[in-house]
Design an enzyme around this catalytic site. Structure first.
Site, PDB file in Angstrom:
ATOM      1  N   SER A 234       0.937  -0.988   0.213  1.00 55.89           N
ATOM      2  CA  SER A 234       0.121   0.095   0.000  1.00 55.89           C
ATOM      3  C   SER A 234       0.784   1.373  -0.183  1.00 55.89           C
ATOM      4  O   SER A 234       1.742   1.395   0.710  1.00 55.89           O
ATOM      5  CB  SER A 234      -0.917  -0.121   1.134  1.00 55.89           C
ATOM      6  OG  SER A 234      -1.365   1.394   1.712  1.00 55.89           O
TER       7      SER A 234
ATOM      8  N   HIS B 161      -1.074  -1.764  -3.746  1.00 57.49           N
ATOM      9  CA  HIS B 161      -2.635  -1.630  -3.391  1.00 57.49           C
ATOM     10  C   HIS B 161      -2.729  -0.289  -3.222  1.00 57.49           C
ATOM     11  O   HIS B 161      -2.149   0.445  -2.662  1.00 57.49           O
ATOM     12  CB  HIS B 161      -2.337  -2.401  -1.947  1.00 57.49           C
ATOM     13  CG  HIS B 161      -3.854  -2.269  -1.016  1.00 57.49           C
ATOM     14  ND1 HIS B 161      -4.642  -3.366  -1.084  1.00 57.49           N
ATOM     15  CD2 HIS B 161      -4.388  -1.428  -0.459  1.00 57.49           C
ATOM     16  CE1 HIS B 161      -5.657  -2.959  -0.256  1.00 57.49           C
ATOM     17  NE2 HIS B 161      -5.395  -1.570   0.168  1.00 57.49           N
TER      18      HIS B 161
ATOM     19  N   ASP C 115      -5.345   2.861  -2.064  1.00 61.26           N
ATOM     20  CA  ASP C 115      -6.243   3.129  -1.237  1.00 61.26           C
ATOM     21  C   ASP C 115      -6.912   4.422  -1.359  1.00 61.26           C
ATOM     22  O   ASP C 115      -6.365   5.589  -1.360  1.00 61.26           O
ATOM     23  CB  ASP C 115      -5.545   3.180   0.236  1.00 61.26           C
ATOM     24  CG  ASP C 115      -5.296   1.815   0.851  1.00 61.26           C
ATOM     25  OD1 ASP C 115      -6.105   1.158   1.047  1.00 61.26           O
ATOM     26  OD2 ASP C 115      -4.087   1.907   1.379  1.00 61.26           O
TER      27      ASP C 115
ATOM     28  N   MET D 211      -9.588   6.991  -0.779  1.00 58.96           N
ATOM     29  CA  MET D 211     -10.604   7.466  -0.044  1.00 58.96           C
ATOM     30  C   MET D 211     -11.316   8.746  -0.375  1.00 58.96           C
ATOM     31  O   MET D 211     -10.462   9.664  -1.027  1.00 58.96           O
ATOM     32  CB  MET D 211      -9.753   7.699   1.197  1.00 58.96           C
ATOM     33  CG  MET D 211      -9.024   6.379   1.836  1.00 58.96           C
ATOM     34  SD  MET D 211      -8.365   6.802   3.462  1.00 58.96           S
ATOM     35  CE  MET D 211      -7.283   5.302   3.478  1.00 58.96           C
TER      36      MET D 211
ATOM     37  N   HIS E 297      -8.689  -0.362  -3.951  1.00 56.36           N
ATOM     38  CA  HIS E 297      -9.172  -0.538  -2.728  1.00 56.36           C
ATOM     39  C   HIS E 297     -10.095   0.586  -2.302  1.00 56.36           C
ATOM     40  O   HIS E 297      -9.601   1.616  -1.922  1.00 56.36           O
ATOM     41  CB  HIS E 297      -8.400  -0.814  -1.348  1.00 56.36           C
ATOM     42  CG  HIS E 297      -9.206  -0.786   0.093  1.00 56.36           C
ATOM     43  ND1 HIS E 297      -8.568  -0.808   1.011  1.00 56.36           N
ATOM     44  CD2 HIS E 297     -10.428  -1.180   0.181  1.00 56.36           C
ATOM     45  CE1 HIS E 297      -9.380  -0.973   2.068  1.00 56.36           C
ATOM     46  NE2 HIS E 297     -10.636  -1.468   1.581  1.00 56.36           N
TER      47      HIS E 297
ATOM     48  N   MET F 200     -12.438   3.131  -0.893  1.00 58.14           N
ATOM     49  CA  MET F 200     -13.085   3.439   0.474  1.00 58.14           C
ATOM     50  C   MET F 200     -13.931   4.543   0.037  1.00 58.14           C
ATOM     51  O   MET F 200     -13.473   5.706   0.558  1.00 58.14           O
ATOM     52  CB  MET F 200     -12.054   3.519   1.705  1.00 58.14           C
ATOM     53  CG  MET F 200     -11.645   2.298   2.060  1.00 58.14           C
ATOM     54  SD  MET F 200     -10.106   2.375   2.928  1.00 58.14           S
ATOM     55  CE  MET F 200      -8.968   2.624   1.677  1.00 58.14           C
TER      56      MET F 200
ATOM     57  N   MET G  93     -10.553  -6.499   6.946  1.00 52.32           N
ATOM     58  CA  MET G  93      -9.980  -5.181   7.502  1.00 52.32           C
ATOM     59  C   MET G  93      -9.670  -5.587   8.710  1.00 52.32           C
ATOM     60  O   MET G  93     -10.684  -5.836   9.647  1.00 52.32           O
ATOM     61  CB  MET G  93     -10.651  -4.041   7.385  1.00 52.32           C
ATOM     62  CG  MET G  93     -10.861  -3.651   5.814  1.00 52.32           C
ATOM     63  SD  MET G  93     -10.328  -2.026   5.426  1.00 52.32           S
ATOM     64  CE  MET G  93      -8.543  -1.674   6.096  1.00 52.32           C
TER      65      MET G  93
ATOM     66  N   ASP H  79      -6.001  -6.549   5.175  1.00 48.95           N
ATOM     67  CA  ASP H  79      -5.642  -5.226   4.957  1.00 48.95           C
ATOM     68  C   ASP H  79      -5.585  -4.599   6.552  1.00 48.95           C
ATOM     69  O   ASP H  79      -6.906  -4.470   7.155  1.00 48.95           O
ATOM     70  CB  ASP H  79      -6.420  -4.439   4.144  1.00 48.95           C
ATOM     71  CG  ASP H  79      -6.046  -3.068   3.634  1.00 48.95           C
ATOM     72  OD1 ASP H  79      -4.783  -2.660   4.200  1.00 48.95           O
ATOM     73  OD2 ASP H  79      -6.813  -2.272   3.285  1.00 48.95           O
TER      74      ASP H  79
HETATM   75  C1  DX5 Z   1      -6.258   1.493   5.613  1.00 46.23           C
HETATM   76  C2  DX5 Z   1      -6.204   1.215   4.353  1.00 46.23           C
HETATM   77  C3  DX5 Z   1      -4.879   0.052   4.315  1.00 46.23           C
HETATM   78  C4  DX5 Z   1      -3.593   0.753   5.041  1.00 46.23           C
HETATM   79  C5  DX5 Z   1      -2.521  -0.176   5.684  1.00 46.23           C
HETATM   80  O1  DX5 Z   1      -7.677   2.205   5.491  1.00 46.23           O
HETATM   81  O2  DX5 Z   1      -7.063   0.456   3.692  1.00 46.23           O
HETATM   82  O3  DX5 Z   1      -4.391  -0.477   3.065  1.00 46.23           O
HETATM   83  O4  DX5 Z   1      -3.066   1.677   4.178  1.00 46.23           O
HETATM   84  O5  DX5 Z   1      -1.550   0.200   5.978  1.00 46.23           O
HETATM   85  P1  DX5 Z   1      -0.884  -0.221   7.403  1.00 46.23           P
HETATM   86  O6  DX5 Z   1      -0.139  -1.324   6.827  1.00 46.23           O
HETATM   87  O7  DX5 Z   1      -0.008   0.783   7.965  1.00 46.23           O
HETATM   88  O8  DX5 Z   1      -1.838  -0.598   8.281  1.00 46.23           O
HETATM   89 ZN    ZN Z   2      -6.263  -0.796   1.793  1.00 50.66          ZN
END
Ligand code: DX5
Ligand code: ZN
Length: 331
Positions: A11, A36, A38, A40, A69, A71, A140, A179
């Site tokens: 990520s 990966h 993320d 948001m 991913h 969100m 998660m 994750d």
């Molecule tokens: C959180 C993300 C994860 C996060 C993982 O909302 O979906 O992918 O970035 O980061 P670490 O490994 O630091 O928990």
């Molecule tokens: Zn993620």
């Protein structure tokens, strides 16, 4: 390819967001299996990252598969942008208010892997209605929104092994992702729960750590956990190992390959070490992933015998009608 069983999806949430091209390039060199991403929207989660346009640009900077991913509150509304950006898989949250099944169907129709993720408090049963449409289940182990949070052991323990049942329709290619909070301390634990893909963020981008070493270490720890907990002390089968299922004359090999692939298992047809035939052409080898060798044998043992008999008949007929053709001599 890593060679191990577990895969690492890096990520980039905690990388230097002003220099993502550099982050994905370094991850490629360091041996990450996936990136990966993320996404948001500041609404589904209280944080804002990047969107489809950034991903589209990153697509040109790396050959690694891109796992999105999402969100975001309205994945269906924006889906086409993420497909167009070149994501290899798209996972969104089962808690969104849009209708879920049509979105999964659109992802699959575009030839990408479709996934659902769930917040730590959402029960796995929420995914039940969609199981036939799932390629990925992303569990998660932290509340979505931020990197660097503490791994929730109870959530992982409750959900990771049962998540496998949701993918029982996929003999090959179904994946459980975990994750949040995955690092050196937790990798062995999730490996022992049979996870296929470990999403790792902040552990990779901690100052002073070597990216490549961290990736290899986390992958090895996950494989070790798997080996002792789930595989009775046998080393896990590497993802990229192929084994020869059978060898047949070309036309028969092709027909059997299609039968096996119809069941969702990829086959590699190789002009390998097969025996020489009377027409001067070697048998072709059919290779299948070692991870599903047992399934292939169980399903196709009888058809294989039929094909081998057909090959005998074909050889005998060939010799009777045309004799033996000398193989081409190679220097
Ligand atoms: C959180 C993300 C994860 C996060 C993982 O909302 O979906 O992918 O970035 O980061 P670490 O490994 O630091 O928990
Ligand atoms: Zn993620």
């Amino acid at each position: 390819m890593s060679g191990g069983r577990a895969l690492i999806a890096a990520s980039i949430l905690d990388a230097d967001l002003s220099n993502l091209a550099n982050a994905v390039r370094r991850l490629g060199t360091a041996g990450a299996d996936r990136i990966h991403l993320d996404v948001m929207d500041g609404h589904f989660v209280p944080n804002l990252t990047f969107g489809a346009k950034t991903i589209k640009h990153l697509r040109k900077r790396t050959d690694l598969p891109l796992d999105a991913h999402l969100m975001i509150s309205e994945p269906g509304r924006y889906l086409d942008e993420y497909l167009d950006a070149g994501c290899d898989s798209i996972t969104f949250h089962v808690e969104v208010e849009e209708e879920i099944a049509p979105i999964l169907e659109r992802i699959r129709a575009a030839g990408r892997a479709a996934g659902l993720s769930l917040r730590p408090t959402t029960p796995l049963a929420a995914l039940e209605p969609y199981r036939q449409l799932l390629d990925i289940v992303m569990v998660m182990a932290v509340e979505p929104g931020f990197g660097g949070q503490t791994f929730m052991h109870d959530v992982a323990r409750q959900k990771l092994l049962p998540a496998r049942d949701l993918l029982s329709h996929k003999v090959y290619g179904g994946e459980i992702h975990v994750d949040g909070g995955v690092n050196r301390e937790t990798a062995e634990f999730v490996g022992a729960l049979g996870v296929d893909v470990l999403v790792v963020g902040s552990a990779l981008f901690t100052k002073g750590r070597d990216l490549g070493r961290e990736i290899r270490l986390i992958r090895a720890l996950a494989d070790e956990g798997y080996q002792y907990a789930l595989n009775g002390g046998e080393p896990p089968i590497p993802r990229d190992r192929m084994v020869t299922f059978t060898s047949l004359p070309k036309h028969l090999a092709r027909a059997l390959m299609e039968e096996i692939e119809a069941g969702g298992i990829p086959v590699v047809m190789l002009r390998g070490d097969g025996a020489m035939n009377p027409d001067g052409v070697r048998d072709y080898d059919l290779l299948v992933p070692a991870t599903v060798e047992a399934v292939v044998i169980e399903r196709h043992r009888h058809t294989r015998q039929g094909y081998l008999r057909a090959a005998e008949t074909w050889r005998e007929t060939f010799v009777r009608e045309r004799g033996v053709i000398a193989p081409p001599s190679h220097p």
